[in-house]
Write an enzyme that holds these catalytic residues in place. Sequence first.
Site, PDB file in Angstrom:
ATOM      1  N   TRP A 291      21.307  -1.826 104.009  1.00  0.00           N
ATOM      2  CA  TRP A 291      20.129  -1.573 103.182  1.00  0.00           C
ATOM      3  C   TRP A 291      18.985  -0.981 104.012  1.00  0.00           C
ATOM      4  O   TRP A 291      17.840  -0.975 103.572  1.00  0.00           O
ATOM      5  CB  TRP A 291      19.671  -2.868 102.519  1.00  0.00           C
ATOM      6  CG  TRP A 291      20.582  -3.345 101.430  1.00  0.00           C
ATOM      7  CD1 TRP A 291      20.444  -3.103 100.080  1.00  0.00           C
ATOM      8  CD2 TRP A 291      21.772  -4.123 101.565  1.00  0.00           C
ATOM      9  NE1 TRP A 291      21.472  -3.676  99.379  1.00  0.00           N
ATOM     10  CE2 TRP A 291      22.306  -4.317 100.259  1.00  0.00           C
ATOM     11  CE3 TRP A 291      22.450  -4.676 102.649  1.00  0.00           C
ATOM     12  CZ2 TRP A 291      23.474  -5.038 100.032  1.00  0.00           C
ATOM     13  CZ3 TRP A 291      23.620  -5.387 102.422  1.00  0.00           C
ATOM     14  CH2 TRP A 291      24.128  -5.561 101.128  1.00  0.00           C
TER      15      TRP A 291
ATOM     16  N   CYS B  35      25.056  -2.987  96.459  1.00  0.00           N
ATOM     17  CA  CYS B  35      25.602  -3.842  95.405  1.00  0.00           C
ATOM     18  C   CYS B  35      26.545  -3.123  94.446  1.00  0.00           C
ATOM     19  O   CYS B  35      27.581  -3.670  94.061  1.00  0.00           O
ATOM     20  CB  CYS B  35      24.472  -4.535  94.641  1.00  0.00           C
ATOM     21  SG  CYS B  35      23.348  -3.412  93.756  1.00  0.00           S
TER      22      CYS B  35
ATOM     23  N   HIS C 179      20.453  -5.341  90.190  1.00  0.00           N
ATOM     24  CA  HIS C 179      21.541  -5.836  91.018  1.00  0.00           C
ATOM     25  C   HIS C 179      22.823  -5.761  90.193  1.00  0.00           C
ATOM     26  O   HIS C 179      22.812  -5.998  88.974  1.00  0.00           O
ATOM     27  CB  HIS C 179      21.281  -7.277  91.470  1.00  0.00           C
ATOM     28  CG  HIS C 179      22.360  -7.841  92.330  1.00  0.00           C
ATOM     29  ND1 HIS C 179      22.884  -7.159  93.400  1.00  0.00           N
ATOM     30  CD2 HIS C 179      23.037  -9.031  92.277  1.00  0.00           C
ATOM     31  CE1 HIS C 179      23.821  -7.900  93.977  1.00  0.00           C
ATOM     32  NE2 HIS C 179      23.935  -9.026  93.309  1.00  0.00           N
TER      33      HIS C 179
ATOM     34  N   ASP D 181      30.125 -12.377  92.259  1.00  0.00           N
ATOM     35  CA  ASP D 181      29.243 -11.454  92.982  1.00  0.00           C
ATOM     36  C   ASP D 181      29.765 -11.280  94.403  1.00  0.00           C
ATOM     37  O   ASP D 181      29.806 -12.240  95.181  1.00  0.00           O
ATOM     38  CB  ASP D 181      27.816 -12.009  92.989  1.00  0.00           C
ATOM     39  CG  ASP D 181      26.781 -10.965  93.410  1.00  0.00           C
ATOM     40  OD1 ASP D 181      27.175  -9.935  93.979  1.00  0.00           O
ATOM     41  OD2 ASP D 181      25.580 -11.195  93.173  1.00  0.00           O
TER      42      ASP D 181
ATOM     43  N   TYR E  37      42.762 -22.957  72.492  1.00  0.00           N
ATOM     44  CA  TYR E  37      43.196 -24.242  73.050  1.00  0.00           C
ATOM     45  C   TYR E  37      43.051 -24.271  74.565  1.00  0.00           C
ATOM     46  O   TYR E  37      43.053 -25.331  75.189  1.00  0.00           O
ATOM     47  CB  TYR E  37      44.649 -24.540  72.658  1.00  0.00           C
ATOM     48  CG  TYR E  37      45.694 -23.706  73.353  1.00  0.00           C
ATOM     49  CD1 TYR E  37      46.320 -24.153  74.509  1.00  0.00           C
ATOM     50  CD2 TYR E  37      46.062 -22.470  72.857  1.00  0.00           C
ATOM     51  CE1 TYR E  37      47.269 -23.391  75.147  1.00  0.00           C
ATOM     52  CE2 TYR E  37      47.016 -21.700  73.487  1.00  0.00           C
ATOM     53  CZ  TYR E  37      47.623 -22.156  74.632  1.00  0.00           C
ATOM     54  OH  TYR E  37      48.564 -21.382  75.267  1.00  0.00           O
TER      55      TYR E  37
END
Length: 627
Positions: free
Chosen positions: A253, A289, A348, A371, A534
């Site tokens: 980043w 991301c 994000h 994530d 179920y």
Amino acid sequence: MVDIKMAFLHYIPVSELLLTVRSIDLMKTKMGLNRLEHHTDRYYGDDLIIRRGNTFMMWLDLSRPYYPNTDRLHLELKTGSLPTVAKGTHVIIPLVEELEDDRWEAKIVKRDGNRIKLSVNSQPTAMIGRYQLTVATHSPKGKATSTHDPGNDIRMLFNPWCEDDTVYMDDEDEKNEYVLNDVGRLYYGTEKQIGARTWNYGQFDEGILDACLYVLEKSVTPPSGWGDPVNVVRVISAMINSPDDCGVVEGNWSGKYVGGTSPTAWSGSVDILKKYQKDGGIPVRYGQCWVFSGVTTTVLRCLGIPSRSVSNFNSAHDTDVSLTTDVYFNENLESIDHLNTDSIWNFHVWNDCWMARPDLPPGHGGWQAVDSTPQETSQGTFRCGPASITAIRNGQVFLKHDSPFIFAEVNSDKIYWQRNLDGTFTQIHSEKNAVGHCISTKAVGSDERNDITHLYKHPEGTEEERIAVETASRYGSKPDTYSSPIAEDISIEVTMDGEGPRMGGDAELNIVMRNASSLPRTINLHSQVAVMYYTGVLKATVKKDEKPVELLANEGEPMNILYYTSVTFSQTVLCIACPGHYQDQLVDQAALMLTLSVRVTETQQVLATHIFLSVYNLSFSVSDIVY
């Protein structure tokens, strides 16, 4: 033929010759019956790729005819470095007269001289992965085992088409989208300016299935755990990022991408996964991301788990499990930077995956959040989920896995704190609608954006949403952020008269609320009815209602709910559902889940309970949760 001729010359019965396997035909071509019936015909190549819980066909060419009176034969499948029968990684498949569901078995369905055609049944709980196949024979002359041929290795996948597989999904359009669609849309930007980019998942491309299996193998987790999609998703969530296990993608980043590829330059997962395998498991540089999410969607769809990429706008990052997004000021209202570690991202991207959750209370199956972006550790590893989005919606953050973190991403309040002279902090302001907006995914069957915010949270500002927020916070590191109940003097009890409902008859649920206080209480009773498979997966919400109730001091007020076997709750006090709401939602072995939540106005006490009514076997159970 030589052995048979020699037997004839020496008057040896053919049945007394050693029985061996000369060749195996797995009928594995792309357009062959096996691949078509297992929905694997789009995978590249001519390997046998099957989905667990289904039967597949194969031919065995033997050294002589098979005589069932004197000969024995079984198949063996092995996966992993230490195959073990007890752990399901060494599978012995016997020949039987008739196949039964839910077990490994084989049956002869055709004979042609020395050749026999087998129908082989697999377990719906089988481990996924790559299996080595051999055939063992036993005849009066002795035993023999075929040589392993890597060309006959079998790739086993999860099976969303099999009702007994925990990843089963009943809607064909959704399976086409969330399993078979190899192109998608990822959303980015801000809630006011939402952008979209096309992402090539490419789960059927050449080499991608083997690359996805390589990711599993590189995790060094035991294949004995690869039959449980919850476990597999946790492994994949960890392996898509790189900080602690040399996973697929290295995050960056910084804005500086020397020595790698800018995250914005990627347009799909194929090149990333191929490079990771080709380089021997060296993380691919770089991702953010949306790249982590796109690759996760590829791997999960490739392995047979329905999945989708999901974008959350104004997405919170809670660093201290407070389940709030905290901003700290000193006595002079100046920011305390070293404490302000929480943040809100413009957007994000993570994933939803679909599965039953037998490890959680009923009603929490269906979409699960996962994530793969490395933000916080879970049990010591950078991974997150799968967490039931039903649990997230209702603030049940005590249910695994990693529900607190995802709850905070979508529904935490932004709390402002000021330091006092004695070093403590006082809450000076809060924003209740700061995070979790326009949660988006690609629509089924089109490139339109589908807003799924309502799946993750109740409408902002409603009492149900506030109950969820306050409930969740009590399990965080700051349980006193919201005021505790002044008193807890209201109780709720649900009972059923008689042995319960029968098809064509009525039954009555009795909801009794008691006030143990010497003062009157005002109660808001929220109810919701959902149809549930179920397996515990919710199919659809069919009715929601809200009713104020006044309880006098020391009063117990019964409320009667009539249950009719075509699944109607009606009339006397609380109308929960009418036939038109649910009839088109009923499925085999369906159940109804009635959720009741209560807030007491005077004390802020909160109570909740789940009631399960089976539509066909018509059992009844109550699960109380008192907050």
